[in-house]
Structure formats: structure tokens, C-alpha cells
Design a protein around this motif. Structure first.
Motif, PDB file in Angstrom:
ATOM      1  N   ARG A 178      -3.050   1.752  -4.553  1.00  0.00           N
ATOM      2  CA  ARG A 178      -2.929   0.317  -4.810  1.00  0.00           C
ATOM      3  C   ARG A 178      -3.589   0.044  -6.150  1.00  0.00           C
TER       4      ARG A 178
ATOM      5  N   TYR B 250      -2.037  10.637  -2.623  1.00  0.00           N
ATOM      6  CA  TYR B 250      -1.020   9.720  -3.145  1.00  0.00           C
ATOM      7  C   TYR B 250       0.021  10.442  -3.992  1.00  0.00           C
TER       8      TYR B 250
ATOM      9  N   HIS C 236       0.885  -1.168   0.000  1.00  0.00           N
ATOM     10  CA  HIS C 236       0.000   0.000   0.000  1.00  0.00           C
ATOM     11  C   HIS C 236       0.921   1.216   0.000  1.00  0.00           C
TER      12      HIS C 236
HETATM   13  C1  FPP Z   1      -3.042   6.269   3.560  1.00  0.00           C
HETATM   14  O1  FPP Z   1      -4.055   6.236   4.480  1.00  0.00           O
HETATM   15  C2  FPP Z   1      -1.773   6.676   4.205  1.00  0.00           C
HETATM   16  C3  FPP Z   1      -0.993   5.941   5.035  1.00  0.00           C
HETATM   17  C4  FPP Z   1      -1.333   4.565   5.443  1.00  0.00           C
HETATM   18  C5  FPP Z   1       0.297   6.509   5.565  1.00  0.00           C
HETATM   19  C6  FPP Z   1       0.113   7.298   6.837  1.00  0.00           C
HETATM   20  C7  FPP Z   1       1.429   7.809   7.333  1.00  0.00           C
HETATM   21  C8  FPP Z   1       1.657   8.271   8.561  1.00  0.00           C
HETATM   22  C9  FPP Z   1       0.557   8.335   9.561  1.00  0.00           C
HETATM   23  C10 FPP Z   1       3.038   8.726   8.961  1.00  0.00           C
HETATM   24  C11 FPP Z   1       3.161  10.223   9.154  1.00  0.00           C
HETATM   25  C12 FPP Z   1       3.097  10.933   7.864  1.00  0.00           C
HETATM   26  C13 FPP Z   1       3.742  12.107   7.532  1.00  0.00           C
HETATM   27  C14 FPP Z   1       3.575  12.688   6.176  1.00  0.00           C
HETATM   28  C15 FPP Z   1       4.629  12.850   8.442  1.00  0.00           C
HETATM   29  P1  FPP Z   1      -5.595   6.108   4.118  1.00  0.00           P
HETATM   30  O2  FPP Z   1      -6.281   5.644   5.355  1.00  0.00           O
HETATM   31  O3  FPP Z   1      -6.074   7.393   3.507  1.00  0.00           O
HETATM   32  O4  FPP Z   1      -5.592   4.941   3.039  1.00  0.00           O
HETATM   33  P2  FPP Z   1      -6.691   4.585   1.968  1.00  0.00           P
HETATM   34  O5  FPP Z   1      -6.452   5.520   0.803  1.00  0.00           O
HETATM   35  O6  FPP Z   1      -6.373   3.140   1.601  1.00  0.00           O
HETATM   36  O7  FPP Z   1      -8.023   4.794   2.605  1.00  0.00           O
END
Ligand code: FPP
Ligand code: ZN
Length: 343
Positions: free
Chosen positions: A246, A255, A180
Motif C-alpha cells: 500500500r 509483495y 491492499h
Molecule cells: C498480506 O497479508 C496478504 C494478503 C492479505 C493476502 C492473503 C491471501 C490468501 C490468504 C489467499 C491464499 C493465497 C495463496 C497464494 C494461495 P499481511 O497480513 O502480510 O499484510 P500486511 O503486509 O499489511 O501486514
């Protein structure tokens, strides 16, 4: 709708106005992640070169009010502590040059206390394991200047992240979990941040004693399958220019950060179509209220505003402050902290 240029002034007033929406549903619904929201808004303003648009003292006092007696931070005053908020708090204090307002050792000890015997990190004293928390811990310790023993076992932390690598070169939240792009940012970002000292073992042939002296390694990107992963990441670009997280998922402005930051760290940002992605992000701007949405036509929010602007900065869009792909913070803040540039 977009008029195909970055609406800087409108985004600045949108972010300034977020604090005043106290009657709105979004404000209260988002209360548990308010400190994250402050990081997203403040970082957007710094990347837009409008550092003074928020009152720094007010922001610092708010961050300190979210601090617990053990050095950890909650998402809002009186809320439970978590690594996600502790990282945001430390990022905000670094950006505002106010790290001296906290006891860095104490916060570092809290972060390190969440490391598990296998090297992974829990997000708080109860929560599950996730590579997001490995990233939060390592980034936070690095910003605090404490990415070292006895605070943390870097070698074990790296071993755990490496165990989350998949056949496609990507990474998931735990070993065996699907690749992911958000998790890939966390894993590649963490491997790009770790700095550690290693000693050439005595049995290895050395031509002289200096070769056996402790060596400093700037990162563990040697563990990444660069071309395989960069190929998978570049395939995230869809016909409309946007990136998804993905295969088979919809494109989404955030993204532009999770994918692009990794391509930048891996020196493969030229593997996607820059022009098409710039246009996709600009088309997701809200031309009435300001802010950027997840995709064109949707309602804007501060999360996608940051990741749209940070993506544009990585793409070299004119007039923006350079962003560091490892930390999602302005490069000049990391330079002030003495953190080496990405080699
Ligand atoms: C997508 O989430 C994003 C992630 C899984 C990465 C999150 C990263 C952090 C919390 C680390 C800190 C980040 C920074 C920039 C300092 P989503 O739940 O939106 O995924 P989805 O698109 O599959 O719903
Ligand atoms: Zn998104």
C-alpha cells in the motif's frame, strides 16, 4: 547479503530442515498454520525443480491426518477447520497428484456451505467475511473440479467481489475497505479463476440459434479497471526495487507475489522494473541458513521464501518452473488437472 544469484541448493536444504526444528520456538509458534507452511515449502521445492526433496507419502499422510469428518481441513492434526487450511490441503494434494485420496464432493460441499446470502464467504463457521475467503473458496472449488452449481453461486460470489472495488481500481477485504495488494490478489485472482456458463437472453437479437447456445466464459476480468489498477500496482515499486503493499508502507518480498501476480494476470508485468526487483529479492536471501526474508538483512522464513521464488518465476528467472499467477502453483500441475491456461 547476497551474491546475486539464486541459492537453490541452500534453499532446498533450508526447507528440508524446517521439519527437523521441532525444539525451536518458531516451530511451535507456527503450529496453527503448519498446513499452510507445508504448502509454502512444497510449492517452493516444485518451483525450484526439486520435487523429490520431501517424502511425498509422508506429506500426503500428514495432510490427511488434518482432515475433519466433514471434508474440511485444520491447520494441524486436531486443530479447527478453516478455509485457509482447506485450500492449502487441496493445493498440496493436487501438486502431489493425490486428489483421489479425498472425497472431492464432500470437501466441495464444506467450502460451499460457507457462502453467505450476499455471495461472500466466511472463513469458518464463526469467522468474519473477507475477500481472502472468497479467493480460497473459488480457488479450492476450481482445483476440486467443482466450481459450478449446485456447489456454489458463482454469479453472487462475483457480485460480492465487485462490490469491494475502490475508486483507485484496487480492492479491499470488504466493501469500502482500503485497497491492499494482498486483497487485490485475492479479488483479481478469483475473477481470473471463475468459469461459468451464460445464455444469451431470448430478447437479444441473434443471427442464428447457435448464438443463443450456452456460452462458456473463462473469467470475469472484464469487471477490472485494468489500466487504473495496473498503474496503482506499478506504483508499489520503490527506489530500492522492492514492492510495498500500500502507499507509504515498507517494501516486502511477499509483495513480489501479491503485486506481480496481478500485473501478470492483467498482462502488465512489464510496467515495473524487472532487474531491480530481481536484485531486491536476491538480496533478501539468507546466504548462511538459506531461505528468503521479507527484506534484506532480516531472518528468512518459509512464507517469504515461496513468494520470493514465485516472484522470480513470474519474472522469468532462469532455471525455475513456471508458476500460474492465478493459483500460485506450478503451471504443469494445473495442466495435469485439465484447468485451462490463462487466456
Ligand atoms: C498480506 O497479508 C496478504 C494478503 C492479505 C493476502 C492473503 C491471501 C490468501 C490468504 C489467499 C491464499 C493465497 C495463496 C497464494 C494461495 P499481511 O497480513 O502480510 O499484510 P500486511 O503486509 O499489511 O501486514
Ligand atoms: Zn511479507
Amino acid at each position: 547479503m547476497s551474491d546475486n544469484r539464486l541459492l537453490t541448493d541452500l534453499h532446498v536444504s533450508y526447507i528440508q530442515g524446517l521439519d527437523k526444528k521441532k525444539e525451536s520456538f518458531e516451530y511451535w509458534a507456527g503450529e496453527h498454520l503448519r498446513l499452510n507452511g507445508v504448502y509454502w515449502g512444497l510449492t517452493s521445492l516444485h518451483l525450484l525443480k526439486h520435487e523429490s526433496a520431501l517424502d511425498s507419502n509422508e506429506v500426503i499422510e500428514y495432510v490427511l491426518a488434518c482432515r475433519h469428518s466433514n471434508g474440511a481441513f485444520g491447520g494441524h492434526t486436531g486443530h479447527d477447520a478453516h478455509l485457509l487450511y482447506t485450500l492449502s490441503a487441496v493445493q498440496i494434494l493436487c501438486t502431489l497428484d493425490a486428489l483421489d485420496r479425498i472425497d472431492r464432493d464432500q470437501t466441495a460441499k464444506y467450502v460451499a456451505s460457507l457462502q453467505q446470502p450476499d455471495g461472500s464467504f466466511a472463513g469458518d463457521e464463526y469467522s468474519e467475511i473477507d475477500t481472502r475467503f472468497s479467493y480460497c473458496a473459488l480457488s479450492c472449488l476450481s482445483l476440486l473440479g467443482k466450481l459450478q452449481a449446485p456447489f456454489v453461486d458463482i454469479s453472487k460470489a462475483v457480485t460480492f467481489i465487485h462490490s469491494c472495488k475502490n475508486f483507485d481500481g484496487g480492492y479491499g477485504s470488504v466493501p469500502g475497505a482500503e485497497s491492499h495488494s494482498g486483497q487485490i490478489f485475492c479479488c483479481v485472482g478469483a475473477l481470473a479463476i471463475v468459469v461459468f456458463i451464460f445464455i444469451v437472453p431470448k430478447h437479444e437479437k441473434t443471427t442464428n440459434d447457435t448464438a443463443r447456445a450456452p456460452q462458456l466464459s473463462q473469467n470475469r476480468l472484464d469487471l477490472v479497471e485494468t489500466d487504473r489498477l495496473a498503474w496503482w500496482l506499478a506504483e508499489r515499486q520503490l527506489k530500492n526495487g522492492g514492492l510495498n503493499g500500500r502507499p507509504e508502507k515498507l517494501e516486502d518480498v511477499c509483495y513480489s507475489w501479491w503485486v506481480l501476480s496481478c500485473l501478470s494476470i492483467l498482462d502488465r508485468i512489464h510496467w515495473i522494473n524487472r532487474e531491480k526487483l530481481v536484485q531486491f529479492i536476491l538480496n533478501a536471501q539468507d546466504t548462511d541458513t538459506g531461505g528468503i526474508a521479507d527484506r534484506p538483512g532480516d531472518v528468512s522464513d518459509v512464507f517469504h521464501t515461496l513468494f520470493g521464488i514465485a516472484g522470480l518465476s513470474l519474472l522469468g528467472y532462469p532455471g525455475l518452473e513456471p508458476v500460474d499467477p492465478r493459483y500460485c502453483m506450478p503451471v504443469k500441475v494445473l495442466q495435469r488437472l485439465g484447468i485451462p491456461d490463462q487466456p
